[in-house]
Design a protein around this motif. Structure first.
Motif, PDB file in Angstrom:
ATOM      1  N   ASP A 375       0.861  -1.186   0.000  1.00 56.70           N
ATOM      2  CA  ASP A 375       0.000   0.000   0.000  1.00 56.70           C
ATOM      3  C   ASP A 375       0.901   1.240   0.000  1.00 56.70           C
ATOM      4  OD1 ASP A 375      -1.729   2.093   0.439  1.00 56.70           O
ATOM      5  OD2 ASP A 375      -2.849   1.101   2.047  1.00 56.70           O
ATOM      6  N   PRO A 376       1.258   1.752  -1.182  1.00 56.24           N
ATOM      7  CA  PRO A 376       2.179   2.891  -1.261  1.00 56.24           C
ATOM      8  C   PRO A 376       1.675   4.127  -0.526  1.00 56.24           C
ATOM      9  CG  PRO A 376       1.938   1.834  -3.403  1.00 56.24           C
ATOM     10  CD  PRO A 376       0.904   1.234  -2.518  1.00 56.24           C
ATOM     11  N   THR A 377       0.364   4.334  -0.531  1.00 55.50           N
ATOM     12  CA  THR A 377      -0.185   5.509   0.153  1.00 55.50           C
ATOM     13  C   THR A 377       0.035   5.405   1.658  1.00 55.50           C
ATOM     14  OG1 THR A 377      -1.864   5.765  -1.569  1.00 55.50           O
ATOM     15  CG2 THR A 377      -2.246   6.890   0.527  1.00 55.50           C
ATOM     16  N   TRP A 378      -0.241   4.215   2.213  1.00 57.06           N
ATOM     17  CA  TRP A 378       0.011   3.997   3.641  1.00 57.06           C
ATOM     18  C   TRP A 378       1.489   4.180   3.960  1.00 57.06           C
ATOM     19  CZ3 TRP A 378       3.274   0.336   5.804  1.00 57.06           C
ATOM     20  CH2 TRP A 378       3.242   0.261   7.196  1.00 57.06           C
ATOM     21  N   TRP A 379       2.358   3.651   3.113  1.00 58.84           N
ATOM     22  CA  TRP A 379       3.788   3.754   3.378  1.00 58.84           C
ATOM     23  C   TRP A 379       4.252   5.210   3.314  1.00 58.84           C
ATOM     24  CZ3 TRP A 379       7.829   2.895   5.788  1.00 58.84           C
ATOM     25  CH2 TRP A 379       9.108   3.243   5.324  1.00 58.84           C
ATOM     26  N   ALA A 380       3.746   5.994   2.372  1.00 60.20           N
ATOM     27  CA  ALA A 380       4.144   7.399   2.276  1.00 60.20           C
ATOM     28  C   ALA A 380       3.783   8.150   3.555  1.00 60.20           C
ATOM     29  CB  ALA A 380       3.486   8.051   1.065  1.00 60.20           C
ATOM     30  N   THR A 381       2.585   7.894   4.068  1.00 61.79           N
ATOM     31  CA  THR A 381       2.167   8.543   5.316  1.00 61.79           C
ATOM     32  C   THR A 381       3.006   8.070   6.489  1.00 61.79           C
ATOM     33  OG1 THR A 381      -0.101   8.722   4.477  1.00 61.79           O
ATOM     34  CG2 THR A 381       0.212   8.929   6.859  1.00 61.79           C
ATOM     35  N   THR A 382       3.244   6.769   6.549  1.00 60.08           N
ATOM     36  CA  THR A 382       4.036   6.197   7.637  1.00 60.08           C
ATOM     37  C   THR A 382       5.472   6.702   7.593  1.00 60.08           C
ATOM     38  OG1 THR A 382       2.658   4.217   7.642  1.00 60.08           O
ATOM     39  CG2 THR A 382       4.851   4.027   8.642  1.00 60.08           C
ATOM     40  N   ARG A 383       6.040   6.722   6.417  1.00 64.29           N
ATOM     41  CA  ARG A 383       7.420   7.205   6.265  1.00 64.29           C
ATOM     42  C   ARG A 383       7.535   8.649   6.735  1.00 64.29           C
ATOM     43  NH1 ARG A 383      10.244   9.731   1.796  1.00 64.29           N
ATOM     44  NH2 ARG A 383      12.477   9.201   1.826  1.00 64.29           N
ATOM     45  N   ALA A 384       6.575   9.475   6.357  1.00 65.97           N
ATOM     46  CA  ALA A 384       6.599  10.874   6.781  1.00 65.97           C
ATOM     47  C   ALA A 384       6.508  10.993   8.302  1.00 65.97           C
ATOM     48  CB  ALA A 384       5.467  11.641   6.113  1.00 65.97           C
ATOM     49  N   SER A 385       5.677  10.147   8.924  1.00 70.61           N
ATOM     50  CA  SER A 385       5.540  10.185  10.384  1.00 70.61           C
ATOM     51  C   SER A 385       6.833   9.764  11.066  1.00 70.61           C
ATOM     52  CB  SER A 385       4.400   9.267  10.833  1.00 70.61           C
ATOM     53  OG  SER A 385       3.158   9.712  10.327  1.00 70.61           O
ATOM     54  N   LEU A 386       7.454   8.707  10.553  1.00 68.72           N
ATOM     55  CA  LEU A 386       8.703   8.237  11.134  1.00 68.72           C
ATOM     56  C   LEU A 386       9.808   9.277  10.989  1.00 68.72           C
ATOM     57  CD1 LEU A 386       8.668   4.527   9.890  1.00 68.72           C
ATOM     58  CD2 LEU A 386       8.322   5.319  12.229  1.00 68.72           C
ATOM     59  N   LYS A 387       9.874   9.892   9.831  1.00 68.01           N
ATOM     60  CA  LYS A 387      10.906  10.913   9.622  1.00 68.01           C
ATOM     61  C   LYS A 387      10.669  12.113  10.539  1.00 68.01           C
ATOM     62  CE  LYS A 387      13.291  13.707   6.165  1.00 68.01           C
ATOM     63  NZ  LYS A 387      13.220  14.956   6.946  1.00 68.01           N
ATOM     64  N   ALA A 388       9.415  12.532  10.661  1.00 70.70           N
ATOM     65  CA  ALA A 388       9.117  13.674  11.530  1.00 70.70           C
ATOM     66  C   ALA A 388       9.519  13.382  12.966  1.00 70.70           C
ATOM     67  CB  ALA A 388       7.639  14.023  11.441  1.00 70.70           C
ATOM     68  N   ARG A 389       9.243  12.162  13.447  1.00 70.81           N
ATOM     69  CA  ARG A 389       9.642  11.810  14.812  1.00 70.81           C
ATOM     70  C   ARG A 389      11.166  11.738  14.918  1.00 70.81           C
ATOM     71  NH1 ARG A 389       7.477   9.174  19.275  1.00 70.81           N
ATOM     72  NH2 ARG A 389       5.652  10.437  18.746  1.00 70.81           N
TER      73      ARG A 389
END
Length: 670
Positions: A375-389
């Motif tokens: 699910d590329p959309t889920w991964w894009a959101t997750t990646r952004a959250s991980l990077k922000a943290r």
């Protein structure tokens, strides 16, 4: 005690400015003091992102007992190897000759004349104290013998250097043989070359891609594609912010040595841009998608994390954060669940290979992306959250000096990638860096090695600085068709040939009129970056192709021959020379496309040719390759040349494709 490093332009030296050791910078003043006091010089060489340099600093150079002994019996000199690669090269040769291995921190004891009589690398505090005490006694009681030892080392190094000046042309047969040799050290299970620690073979991959483009070799393509894929999916690559770490400590690319170097990321950016180029041409959709992702993310890393306010690119990010290696980058399953929730946290842990036992230290894991997310959309959101943290964590220190050679590599990479993926802002960033280096680093007609915060350093540029910057300027000219970049490259090249060359194809690392060291260094192989010999050979070929200069093409081919013996014996240490050798065998291939109807279609075909010099005319720019080469009845025309031999112009994409593939695979060896 005077703080003698307080005004240094090197962040590495500034890290040591407040040590109790009475450090001096390398230079006449330090040697004059050693002669006045008749003391040995204690030479310590490292760089800002070096983990074990930090360890030795904390253990020894911040220790009052070590400082007291050093200050009483030695003249301590601290050198940033990135600012003074010439000094580093001389004493690294001595270290390898004495110990059989090298690395940083490098520790050398020299006579007041600079001759090395003891060399090593990292020393624990007790070892260092024992060494300093023993050598201090030997210098007092047996000075003549110690001095004789240093003289003998220099004589041996000089003899070894003169005996290594053999030449062997980089023929098509030698290039084929290099691919065959590489297959024997290729890791079939964990793609790459050699075992642990495993370094990204940037220049070798560039060679393999160019060899595949010229010959159609499936073996070259397989090794390049598999290695690039394994690196991009493993822990070596930063899955959240883009960019590559220096190397992996293991064979499988799982655990990186976390420092991020500009020269690695610049070279790998260019490799993945060319991988994308080849994959698109050969309809390798999965590889093309992966390569494009890596290119875009790595450019983002360069622009967001390494770009300086002046428009250049900083040297590196440290391996350590607050004294702990890799702490910024690693995760536990609990941390993922705390941030993302239990379900998404477990899903992310599975995707990124974050395990309960950990893949790194203390139950933490590096991040790997071994498979594309479903699910590329889920991964894009997750990646952004991980990077922000992750961005909220303490961050590694930045070595913000701007090195000429590494900025040249970055200019070339951004220009190529921006041109291929149609991203003008990347090309503009390359132009900004080029302007900074040309305006700030060019002083009184001579190029300097580095600057920091807009203040240029005193160290003169070495051969690799000239070669890599010229390469970048030529690539920028190809991307923009702007003659100013080619003209600047030509001026630098004229100076480099006159001051670094011997007239027989050999280039020394330092100019003939540069500071005299105990040995004039001359690199004998490509390592983490192109050596001066390879860099200038490639620059001569690139400039010759862009300017239509047969003289420069001949000089470039001649300059490759001193690398031939290394390329034959161990091609892993001649990667850039081999890549340049492929360019020479291909012509070099030049494609000039005039203005006119259908220009874009011709450009799309031309830019599928890995290693080709592609220049596109516009109403505002008339590059030398299009001089006297107009459109054909209003149709854009493509002019294909190999070296100094040109085909008739073609106006259709099909005809251009045929012209470019003519002869490809005729030398296929597998």
């Amino acid at each position: 005690m005077a703080n003698r490093l307080a005004n240094a332009t090197s962040p590495y030296l500034l890290q040591h400015a407040d040590n109790p050791v009475d450090w001096r910078e390398w230079g006449d003043e330090a040697f004059a003091e050693a002669r006045r006091l008749n003391r040995p010089i204690f030479l310590s060489v490292g760089y800002a992102a070096c983990h074990w340099c930090h360890v030795m600093a904390h253990e020894s150079f911040e220790d009052e007992g070590v400082a007291e002994l050093l200050n009483a019996s030695y003249v301590p000199v601290k050198v940033d190897r990135e600012e003074r690669p010439d000094v580093d090269a001389v004493y690294m040769d001595a270290t390898v000759a004495m110990t059989g291995q090298g690395g940083w921190p490098m520790t050398c004891l020299l006579t007041p004349e600079g001759e090395p009589f003891w060399c090593g690398t990292y020393l624990q505090r007790p070892q260092l104290l024992q060494l300093l005490t023993a050598i201090g006694g030997a210098w007092s009681d047996q000075e003549a013998q110690v001095r004789a030892s240093g003289t003998a080392v220099v004589e041996a190094l000089t003899k070894a250097q003169s005996g290594s000046a053999q030449s062997l042309p980089l023929s098509a047969e030698l290039l084929d043989a290099a691919v065959a040799t590489l297959t024997r050290s290729y890791d079939q299970e964990h793609p790459g070359f050699g075992s642990a620690p495993k370094f990204p073979p940037s220049m070798v991959l560039e060679f393999l891609l160019r060899h595949h483009a010229r010959t159609g070799s499936s073996t070259a393509w397989r090794m390049a594609q598999e290695t690039a894929t394994a690196m991009a999916r493993g822990g070596l690559y930063d899955q959240l912010a883009g960019g590559f770490a220096r190397y992996a400590v293991d064979r499988a690319w799982v655990v990186p040595h976390f420092e991020k170097m500009l020269y690695d990321n610049a070279q790998l950016l260019r490799v993945y841009a060319h991988l994308w180029q080849a994959a698109v041409r050969d309809d390798e959709a999965d590889t093309a998608a992966l390569a494009e992702r890596v290119v875009r993310e790595t450019v983002a890393f360069l622009l967001e994390s390494l770009r300086t306010p002046e428009g250049g690119f900083a040297s590196s990010l440290d391996a350590d954060t607050e004294g702990v290696e890799g702490s910024t980058y690693v995760w536990t399953p609990a941390q993922l669940e705390e941030l993302l929730g239990q379900q998404d946290g477990r899903r992310a842990a599975t995707l990124l290979t974050v395990t309960a036992s950990g893949t790194f230290e203390h139950g933490t894991s590096t991040l790997q992306l071994l498979n594309d997310p479903d699910d590329p959309t889920w991964w894009a959101t997750t990646r952004a959250s991980l990077k922000a943290r992750r961005d909220l964590r303490p961050q590694p220190a930045l070595d913000d000096k701007v090195v000429t050679a590494w900025n040249g590599l970055t200019i070339a990479a951004l220009a190529d990638a921006g041109s291929l993926l149609d991203e003008p802002s990347w090309v503009a960033a390359a132009a900004d860096a080029a302007r900074l280096v040309l305006d700030l680093h060019f002083v009184d007609g001579r190029l300097r090695r580095s600057s920091r915060a807009g203040r240029v350093g005193a160290a003169e540029a070495v051969a690799e600085d000239y070669g890599d910057l010229i390469e970048g300027l030529v690539a920028l000219h190809a991307a923009t068709a702007d003659a100013q970049w080619l003209n600047a490259a030509g001026t630098l090249l004229e100076d480099a040939v006159a001051r670094f060359g011997d007239g027989q194809g050999i280039f020394h690392d330092t100019a003939a009129d540069a500071e005299e060291l105990v040995l004039r260094p001359r690199a004998r192989g490509d390592n983490a970056e192109p050596c001066g010999q390879s860099a200038l050979a490639s620059a001569l070929l690139a400039h010759g192709a862009a300017a239509g200069s047969a003289q420069h093409l001949e000089l470039g081919t001649q300059a490759l021959a001193p690398m031939g013996v290394i390329a034959q014996r161990d091609p892993r240490f001649a990667g850039w020379a081999l890549a340049a050798g492929e360019a020479a065998q291909a012509g070099p291939l030049q494609i000039a496309i005039s203005e006119g109807t259908g220009q874009r279609d011709l450009v799309d075909v031309a830019r599928q040719s890995v290693g080709a010099m592609v220049v596109v005319g516009s109403p505002d720019q008339a590059p030398p390759l299009l001089d006297g080469r107009p459109d054909v009845d209003g149709q854009a025309a493509a002019y294909v040349c190999r070296g100094t031999v040109c085909d008739l112009p073609v106006t259709s994409p099909a005809d251009l494709r045929e012209a470019l593939t003519r002869g490809r695979g005729s030398q296929l060896t597998d």
